[in-house]
Design a protein around this motif. Structure first.
Motif, mmCIF file in Angstrom:
data_model
loop_
_atom_site.group_PDB
_atom_site.id
_atom_site.type_symbol
_atom_site.label_atom_id
_atom_site.label_comp_id
_atom_site.label_asym_id
_atom_site.label_seq_id
_atom_site.Cartn_x
_atom_site.Cartn_y
_atom_site.Cartn_z
ATOM 1 N N ARG A 2 -51.444 -26.276 -33.976
ATOM 2 C CA ARG A 2 -52.564 -26.621 -33.406
ATOM 3 C C ARG A 2 -53.890 -26.153 -34.244
ATOM 4 O O ARG A 2 -54.734 -26.618 -34.504
ATOM 5 N N LEU A 3 -53.627 -24.833 -34.875
ATOM 6 C CA LEU A 3 -54.751 -24.307 -35.594
ATOM 7 C C LEU A 3 -54.478 -24.258 -37.127
ATOM 8 O O LEU A 3 -55.367 -24.120 -37.830
ATOM 9 N N GLY A 4 -53.146 -24.711 -37.470
ATOM 10 C CA GLY A 4 -52.927 -24.414 -38.998
ATOM 11 C C GLY A 4 -53.463 -25.668 -39.917
ATOM 12 O O GLY A 4 -53.617 -26.819 -39.240
ATOM 13 N N ASP A 5 -53.649 -25.330 -40.849
ATOM 14 C CA ASP A 5 -53.719 -26.347 -42.014
ATOM 15 C C ASP A 5 -52.591 -26.663 -42.892
ATOM 16 O O ASP A 5 -52.334 -26.257 -44.023
ATOM 17 N N ILE A 6 -51.580 -27.485 -42.510
ATOM 18 C CA ILE A 6 -50.324 -27.435 -42.954
ATOM 19 C C ILE A 6 -50.271 -28.580 -43.968
ATOM 20 O O ILE A 6 -50.560 -29.524 -43.841
ATOM 21 N N GLU A 7 -49.811 -27.966 -45.073
ATOM 22 C CA GLU A 7 -49.778 -28.880 -46.437
ATOM 23 C C GLU A 7 -48.760 -29.858 -46.256
ATOM 24 O O GLU A 7 -47.401 -29.537 -45.852
ATOM 25 N N PRO A 8 -48.989 -30.870 -47.016
ATOM 26 C CA PRO A 8 -47.676 -31.906 -46.977
ATOM 27 C C PRO A 8 -46.884 -31.488 -48.168
ATOM 28 O O PRO A 8 -46.973 -30.599 -48.842
ATOM 29 N N ILE A 9 -45.669 -32.091 -48.129
ATOM 30 C CA ILE A 9 -44.731 -31.828 -49.285
ATOM 31 C C ILE A 9 -45.384 -32.410 -50.639
ATOM 32 O O ILE A 9 -45.934 -33.341 -50.627
ATOM 33 N N ARG A 10 -45.266 -31.172 -51.618
ATOM 34 C CA ARG A 10 -45.967 -31.352 -52.703
ATOM 35 C C ARG A 10 -45.267 -30.888 -53.980
ATOM 36 O O ARG A 10 -44.464 -30.121 -53.836
ATOM 37 N N GLU A 11 -45.527 -31.220 -55.405
ATOM 38 C CA GLU A 11 -44.861 -30.625 -56.172
ATOM 39 C C GLU A 11 -45.761 -29.197 -56.478
ATOM 40 O O GLU A 11 -46.771 -29.011 -56.361
ATOM 41 N N THR A 12 -44.731 -28.309 -56.997
ATOM 42 C CA THR A 12 -45.418 -26.853 -57.552
ATOM 43 C C THR A 12 -45.246 -26.617 -58.915
ATOM 44 O O THR A 12 -44.430 -27.605 -59.642
#
Length: 246
Positions: free
Chosen positions: A46-56
């Motif tokens: 609800r509150l989080g800014d969850i990042e999508p799967i990404r390269e690091t």
């Protein structure tokens, strides 16, 4: 792969398992309250800014959505912080007699990782970062996975096959908690890395695997991440873990 049995003769308890003669890991089944686990998941979604799967920048394969919370700063995740305090208190209460340095342990960072269902290799062969002091606590809220271990040093984890020779593994289920040995838990030869080599594989096909890694020190940048509350003020006073243990 043979599975570690936390009740077997070779694993006498959490102290022995995390000590110099142990495998460096301990599984505590069903340690998380199911109501609190549900509240944490709801709070983060609800509150989080969850990042999508990404390269690091890491050489380690990473197939998960992520979000980092700096628990040394003001944040909007009280239930997530409460879970960390409870698990940290459990760890301190269980370990400080054998490892007195655990008296200084703190939960400073929460790293949320959400693995898609039916993923063969969610997190490749690696060791936790040397700046993750004393222990890393991995709380499994939903979903299942195998955590495999190897005596091999993962110099280039992307090139290490999932079928590479392993010593053992664990099947981790919802509400289970895994404690990993990390830097400084006990005295050891300089230059020796005591963090166990492991990977996360065979994510269950029913639901995503929702986990939180609680760490001492804020190491988000070392993992190519930025906490969602990075610009918030630092706490002037923090809760003590030792009062949270059971």
């Amino acid at each position: 792969m043979k599975f570690l049995d936390t009740h077997a003769e070779k694993l006498k308890g959490i102290e022995e398992s995390l000590g110099p003669d142990g495998p460096g890991v301990w599984l505590e089944p069903k340690l998380i309250d199911d109501e609190l686990a549900e509240q944490v998941c709801t709070e983060i979604h609800r509150l989080g800014d969850i990042e999508p799967i990404r390269e690091t920048n890491s050489k380690v394969q990473q197939v998960f959505n992520r979000m980092i919370i700096d628990l040394t700063k003001e944040n909007d995740f009280p239930r997530t912080e409460e879970l960390g305090l409870r698990l940290g208190g459990f760890a301190v209460g269980s370990l400080f007699e054998k490892f007195p340095i655990m008296k200084r342990y703190s939960i400073d960072e929460a790293a949320v990782q959400i693995y898609p269902p039916d993923t063969e290799l969610g997190l490749g062969w690696h060791r936790d970062h040397p700046k993750d002091d004393l222990i890393v606590i991995s709380a499994s809220l939903t979903g299942s996975a195998n955590i495999r271990f190897s005596t091999r040093t993962p110099k280039n984890a992307k090139e290490v096959s999932l079928d590479d020779a392993t010593d053992a593994g664990m099947h981790v289920k919802p509400l289970d908690v895994v404690f990993f040995r990390s830097t400084g838990l006990y005295e050891h030869e300089e230059g020796v890395n005591i963090n166990p080599t492991h990977c996360v594989s065979n994510i269950g096909d029913i639901e995503p695997r929702f986990t939180i890694q609680y760490r001492m020190n804020v190491n988000a940048s070392d993992y190519d991440n930025v906490p969602v509350n990075n610009k918030r003020d630092r706490y002037s006073l923090r809760k003590s873990l030792t009062s949270q243990g059971e």
